[in-house]
Design an enzyme around this catalytic site. Structure first.
Site, PDB file in Angstrom:
ATOM      1  N   MET A   1     -10.325  -2.322   2.383  1.00 40.87           N
ATOM      2  CA  MET A   1     -11.531  -1.732   2.967  1.00 40.87           C
ATOM      3  C   MET A   1     -12.323  -0.937   1.923  1.00 40.87           C
ATOM      4  O   MET A   1     -13.534  -1.084   1.786  1.00 40.87           O
ATOM      5  CB  MET A   1     -11.185  -0.822   4.148  1.00 40.87           C
TER       6      MET A   1
ATOM      7  N   ASP B   1      -8.241   6.126  -6.290  1.00 40.20           N
ATOM      8  CA  ASP B   1      -6.947   5.696  -5.740  1.00 40.20           C
ATOM      9  C   ASP B   1      -5.848   6.463  -6.456  1.00 40.20           C
ATOM     10  O   ASP B   1      -6.119   7.258  -7.372  1.00 40.20           O
ATOM     11  CB  ASP B   1      -6.784   4.170  -5.884  1.00 40.20           C
TER      12      ASP B   1
ATOM     13  N   VAL C   1      -7.616   5.440   2.979  1.00 38.90           N
ATOM     14  CA  VAL C   1      -6.236   5.285   2.486  1.00 38.90           C
ATOM     15  C   VAL C   1      -5.382   4.723   3.620  1.00 38.90           C
ATOM     16  O   VAL C   1      -5.892   4.381   4.682  1.00 38.90           O
ATOM     17  CB  VAL C   1      -5.675   6.635   1.960  1.00 38.90           C
TER      18      VAL C   1
ATOM     19  N   GLU D   1      -3.109   3.960   6.807  1.00 36.98           N
ATOM     20  CA  GLU D   1      -3.280   4.460   8.178  1.00 36.98           C
ATOM     21  C   GLU D   1      -2.107   5.377   8.532  1.00 36.98           C
ATOM     22  O   GLU D   1      -1.207   5.008   9.307  1.00 36.98           O
ATOM     23  CB  GLU D   1      -3.370   3.250   9.123  1.00 36.98           C
TER      24      GLU D   1
ATOM     25  N   LYS E   1      -3.516  11.018   5.250  1.00 43.25           N
ATOM     26  CA  LYS E   1      -4.951  11.278   5.435  1.00 43.25           C
ATOM     27  C   LYS E   1      -5.229  12.784   5.394  1.00 43.25           C
ATOM     28  O   LYS E   1      -6.231  13.225   4.817  1.00 43.25           O
ATOM     29  CB  LYS E   1      -5.442  10.659   6.742  1.00 43.25           C
TER      30      LYS E   1
ATOM     31  N   HIS F   1     -16.218   3.824  10.969  1.00 41.82           N
ATOM     32  CA  HIS F   1     -15.324   2.671  11.112  1.00 41.82           C
ATOM     33  C   HIS F   1     -16.020   1.380  10.689  1.00 41.82           C
ATOM     34  O   HIS F   1     -16.910   0.892  11.377  1.00 41.82           O
ATOM     35  CB  HIS F   1     -14.871   2.612  12.581  1.00 41.82           C
TER      36      HIS F   1
HETATM   37  P1  NAD Z   1      -4.944  -1.029   2.108  1.00 46.83           P
HETATM   38  O1  NAD Z   1      -3.478  -0.855   2.238  1.00 46.83           O
HETATM   39  O2  NAD Z   1      -5.486  -2.337   1.668  1.00 46.83           O
HETATM   40  O3  NAD Z   1      -5.544   0.059   1.117  1.00 46.83           O
HETATM   41  C1  NAD Z   1      -5.207   1.408   1.141  1.00 46.83           C
HETATM   42  C2  NAD Z   1      -5.427   1.974  -0.263  1.00 46.83           C
HETATM   43  O4  NAD Z   1      -5.292   3.370  -0.217  1.00 46.83           O
HETATM   44  C3  NAD Z   1      -4.426   1.461  -1.283  1.00 46.83           C
HETATM   45  O5  NAD Z   1      -5.096   0.983  -2.423  1.00 46.83           O
HETATM   46  C4  NAD Z   1      -3.599   2.705  -1.633  1.00 46.83           C
HETATM   47  O6  NAD Z   1      -3.133   2.713  -2.979  1.00 46.83           O
HETATM   48  C5  NAD Z   1      -4.609   3.786  -1.373  1.00 46.83           C
HETATM   49  N1  NAD Z   1      -3.991   5.081  -1.110  1.00 46.83           N
HETATM   50  C6  NAD Z   1      -2.942   5.369  -0.317  1.00 46.83           C
HETATM   51  N2  NAD Z   1      -2.679   6.696  -0.365  1.00 46.83           N
HETATM   52  C7  NAD Z   1      -3.571   7.258  -1.179  1.00 46.83           C
HETATM   53  C8  NAD Z   1      -3.812   8.587  -1.620  1.00 46.83           C
HETATM   54  N3  NAD Z   1      -3.044   9.595  -1.244  1.00 46.83           N
HETATM   55  N4  NAD Z   1      -4.833   8.800  -2.466  1.00 46.83           N
HETATM   56  C9  NAD Z   1      -5.620   7.785  -2.879  1.00 46.83           C
HETATM   57  N5  NAD Z   1      -5.414   6.509  -2.502  1.00 46.83           N
HETATM   58  C10 NAD Z   1      -4.420   6.243  -1.662  1.00 46.83           C
HETATM   59  O7  NAD Z   1      -5.543  -0.610   3.522  1.00 46.83           O
HETATM   60  P2  NAD Z   1      -6.935  -1.038   4.201  1.00 46.83           P
HETATM   61  O8  NAD Z   1      -6.730  -2.256   4.988  1.00 46.83           O
HETATM   62  O9  NAD Z   1      -7.992  -0.998   3.156  1.00 46.83           O
HETATM   63  O10 NAD Z   1      -7.135   0.146   5.242  1.00 46.83           O
HETATM   64  C11 NAD Z   1      -7.565   1.427   4.845  1.00 46.83           C
HETATM   65  C12 NAD Z   1      -7.984   2.212   6.075  1.00 46.83           C
HETATM   66  O11 NAD Z   1      -9.009   1.505   6.746  1.00 46.83           O
HETATM   67  C13 NAD Z   1      -6.901   2.413   7.104  1.00 46.83           C
HETATM   68  O12 NAD Z   1      -7.052   3.675   7.703  1.00 46.83           O
HETATM   69  C14 NAD Z   1      -7.142   1.301   8.102  1.00 46.83           C
HETATM   70  O13 NAD Z   1      -6.657   1.603   9.389  1.00 46.83           O
HETATM   71  C15 NAD Z   1      -8.655   1.252   8.106  1.00 46.83           C
HETATM   72  N6  NAD Z   1      -9.261  -0.018   8.537  1.00 46.83           N
HETATM   73  C16 NAD Z   1      -8.733  -1.207   8.173  1.00 46.83           C
HETATM   74  C17 NAD Z   1      -9.330  -2.386   8.586  1.00 46.83           C
HETATM   75  C18 NAD Z   1      -8.783  -3.726   8.153  1.00 46.83           C
HETATM   76  O14 NAD Z   1      -9.234  -4.751   8.686  1.00 46.83           O
HETATM   77  N7  NAD Z   1      -7.879  -3.779   7.210  1.00 46.83           N
HETATM   78  C19 NAD Z   1     -10.481  -2.342   9.371  1.00 46.83           C
HETATM   79  C20 NAD Z   1     -11.022  -1.102   9.718  1.00 46.83           C
HETATM   80  C21 NAD Z   1     -10.395   0.048   9.290  1.00 46.83           C
END
Ligand code: NAD
Length: 737
Positions: A334, A353, A410, A412, A417, A460
């Site tokens: 995302m 990140d 980051v 979920e 968070k 979102h």
């Molecule tokens: P992802 O696992 O692909 O990416 C998460 C990233 O966050 C990773 O690169 C990780 O290294 C980084 N991260 C984790 N902890 C961290 C920290 N303390 N500091 C900095 N970086 C950190 O996840 P995603 O699919 O991109 O989802 C991210 C958020 O978006 C979540 O809350 C998820 O619920 C939400 N979301 C996802 C979707 C989807 O379709 N995947 C859709 C809408 C919302």
């Protein structure tokens, strides 16, 4: 005249400059048609006038088509006892543009169009009724097309008749049925325009042509005229018009009346002379306009989209918020997508990140998209480099000092968070907005980690971010209207459509959308063959079958969310037949969905579904393997009514407060039957609230209380209300005050 300026030069050639006052782009309403009629009358009756050139006084283009805002009101038959007279009257109004354009085409003097920019819908139809068309070759924004079908309408100014007479029915099909547009050179190749020239020379060249062709006639008014490729009864025509309906049925499942009407209208119209053909077109135009599909699609996909993209739902009284620099925390799927759309919109982006490598991987996502765009000639290398240079990958929070807004994306996980919120807030000024892209965690809960919960908000996004047009904004308990206004400014700046909702489990989109795969899985547990479930889902107008949707979301994610929601409700997820199915497929079969190549479907290595997993047949006793039409209708109802009844609950609980937002959200976020104009339009117009309530009661008795109408629906049915009358676009000004 108000909408045209008419001047006659020394050679007796009239120049009509189309320039609707107070608008940045010309559109066609009753006044334009009336004045065009006056011009035609003058040209044909004044011997001193030798011919006419029509051009536009707008820099933005020639004409964007009908004024859709006024169209419904000005065309609909008036209510009253004499319906036949009302219909005749409505026909005359629908026929007005066609009549005027035909009079222009047959006025006995040459008429040319000097097209300086975009000419769509009625704009192109005016040009097509001219004997000669010359278009600018130095305006990259120039597009010619008939996009009516995209909003459920039929081109009603002769477009369905003149375009196929110029290029043949088969070649014209994608322009008429899908609303495809063309650039100047393509249009010239297809015979839609005669010539191209620099903008500055258009009028002079058009005048030269008029002078040189005093006896101009439209090709179809010449005795030897033949339709390119042949008419409907030619071998080619027979092929087009026999295969055409089947192809449309395959694409639309019969859900879109406009496409069906366009094909009939072309077939019938090409069999007769132009004077009759345009009358046939106007009949189909009116018939199409009066369908609930056209009304719903025009309202949602055109008028509401336009209003929301201009910030109609932004609380007034808050000064515009300048967004120049934004931090995105988490460079995963995302975060990487969000960084790309921001950089593209000119926002300086900090992509943070835990590891530099992860942050850089996020930037590589943008690079991949940009490289593809460069290789396809969509943008220049220089522009791509410029966009990429706006994203700074980092692990250092100091780089985010002074950003105007944050999008946290980051993992979920509420603890992670919370930690990130504390760290980033240390870098923020008083004004900055703190946004989270959580898809499931309550915003008010996450805001507890914030020092300024009034600035904390849910932003979102949907995946893939660069392609999905909606952003759902979630208000926490303490989020202020000012924070909402600033967030809307951000969403508009990245050219997405904002819809604001309240902080309830699943918010609006995930909560309603989730009922669709759930209903599909319920059908599976009832013994309905998966192929029937999937096909009927698509026939209902959904972009994918419900089982394929489950695979795309991730069945493991559904299991996690399902168990959490059940726990909150004090229930056991795994005791529910669908819960048991989900737990079984994930935990005992190891099939989590598309991301792993196996779920309800087996996928090939390109991620495309190859076949429905045969293991489902072993698990369930599939008792329903044929689907007669009544059953198809019943399953379609279950899919669509189930989603809509959940929408009514969202309104009752205050999750969403505006019918326009609910409709746009439903189409943009999860592709709810676009032909309906969205969930509210579906209940209001396609079904009617009274019938909807009665049917939901019947479905609840047959399949379970998930279909039971709530008090709100019963109250609306009793009072004869619709969602649009009960939940009209909110008065944002009053709210902000
Ligand atoms: P992802 O696992 O692909 O990416 C998460 C990233 O966050 C990773 O690169 C990780 O290294 C980084 N991260 C984790 N902890 C961290 C920290 N303390 N500091 C900095 N970086 C950190 O996840 P995603 O699919 O991109 O989802 C991210 C958020 O978006 C979540 O809350 C998820 O619920 C939400 N979301 C996802 C979707 C989807 O379709 N995947 C859709 C809408 C919302």
């Amino acid at each position: 005249m108000e909408t045209f300026k008419l001047e006659v030069d020394g050679d007796g050639i009239a120049l009509a400059t189309f320039d609707v006052p107070g608008k940045s782009m010309n559109t066609i309403g009753p006044k334009v048609i009336e004045e065009l009629g006056e011009i035609v009358e003058k040209i044909s009756s004044d011997d001193a006038i030798k011919g006419l050139v029509i051009t536009s006084g707008k820099q933005s283009g020639f004409c964007a088509g009908a004024d859709l805002e006024g169209l419904g009101g000005s065309m609909a038959p008036s209510a009253g006892s004499d319906q036949e007279a009302a219909l005749r009257d409505a026909f005359e109004r629908a026929f007005a543009l066609n009549r005027t354009l035909r009079e222009m085409e047959t006025c006995g003097k040459p008429v040319a169009a000097a097209i300086n920019g975009l000419a769509l819908g009625g704009g192109l139809e005016i040009a097509l009724a001219c004997h000669y068309r010359i278009a600018a070759n130095d305006n990259p924004k120039l597009q010619l097309g008939l996009p009516e079908a995209k909003v459920g309408l039929l081109p009603g100014g002769g477009g369905t008749q003149r375009l196929p007479r110029l290029m043949g029915a088969q070649v014209a099909a994608p322009f008429l049925l899908q609303g495809k547009s063309m650039k100047a050179e393509e249009a010239k190749g297809l015979g839609v325009i005669h010539e191209t020239a620099p903008t500055a020379e258009l009028v002079a060249k058009a005048k030269e042509w008029v002078k040189a062709n005093p006896n101009a006639k439209a090709p179809w008014d010449m005795p030897k005229f033949r339709i390119p490729g042949g008419g409907p009864e030619s071998p080619m025509g027979r092929q087009v018009f026999s295969v055409g309906p089947a192809m449309i049925a395959k694409e639309t499942w019969g859900n879109y009346p406009a496409q069906k009407h366009i094909l009939s209208c072309v077939y019938e119209g090409l069999s007769v002379p132009m004077d009759n053909a345009i009358r046939i077109e106007s009949r189909y135009f009116l018939k199409t306009m009066m369908t609930p599909e056209a009304k719903g699609m025009v309202r949602t996909l055109f008028l509401s989209m336009q209003a929301l993209s201009k910030g109609a739902s932004r609380p007034a009284g808050v000064a515009p918020y300048e967004i120049n620099k934004v931090a995105v925390i988490g460079a995963g799927l995302m975060g990487a997508g969000i960084a790309y759309v921001q950089a593209k919109a000119g926002i300086e982006t900090i992509l943070l990140d835990m590891k530099q490598e992860a942050a850089e991987k996020g930037v590589a996502y943008s690079k991949r998209i940009l490289d593809k765009d460069v290789s396809r000639g969509k943008i220049t290398q220089e522009k791509a480099d410029e966009i990429l240079a706006r994203i700074k990958p980092t692990t250092n929070y100091d780089d985010a000092k002074g950003v105007d807004l944050v999008v946290e994306a980051v993992f979920e996980n509420p603890e992670i968070k919370a930690k990130v919120t504390e760290q980033i807030e240390a870098q923020l000024g008083e004004e900055a907005v703190m946004g989270t892209n959580t898809s499931t965690l309550p915003i008010t809960g996450l805001a507890k980690a914030s020092k300024r919960p009034e600035n904390f908000i849910g932003i979102h996004f949907f995946s893939p971010v660069e392609r999905m047009g909606l952003v759902e904004i979630i208000m926490g308990e303490q989020t202020t209207q000012e924070t909402l206004a600033k967030t809307i400014d951000y969403v508009l700046k990245i050219r997405k459509t904002p819809v604001a909702v309240a902080d309830h489990r699943g918010f609006y989109t995930s909560r309603v959308f989730g009922t669709y795969p759930q209903e599909g899985m319920t059908m599976l547990t009832e013994g309905i063959a998966p192929a029937i479930i999937e096909n009927v889902g698509r026939m209902a107008g959904m972009p994918m079958g419900p089982l394929e949707v489950s695979d795309s979301v991730g069945i493991d994610t559904m299991l996690k969310i399902g168990r959490e929601s059940a726990k909150v409700a004090g229930k056991s997820y795994d005791d529910d037949p669908v819960g048991e199915l989900v737990a079984w497929i994930v935990e005992s079969q190891g099939r989590v969905g598309r991301k792993d190549g196996k779920g309800f479907y087996d996928y090939n290595d390109k991620g495309k579904p190859e076949r429905i997993w045969p293991g489902l047949t072993d698990k369930f006793d599939l008792t329903v393997e044929e689907c007669p039409p009544e059953m198809k209708q019943e399953l379609i109802k279950r899919f669509l009514y189930r989603q809509c009844v959940e929408v009514a609950r969202c309104f009752e609980e205050g999750v969403i407060t505006d019918a326009r937002d609910a409709d746009i959200g439903s189409i943009l976020a999860w592709g709810f039957a676009p032909y309906s104009g969205g969930v509210c339009s579906f209940m209001d117009m396609k079904v009617g609230i009274k019938t909807f309530v009665a049917e939901c009661d019947r479905l609840a008795d047959a399949y379970g209380d998930r279909f039971r109408p709530n008090d709100l629906l019963r109250d609306m049915a009793a009072k004869g209300e619709t969602f649009y009358s009960r939940f009209p676009p909110a008065e944002k000004e009053a709210e902000a005050a």
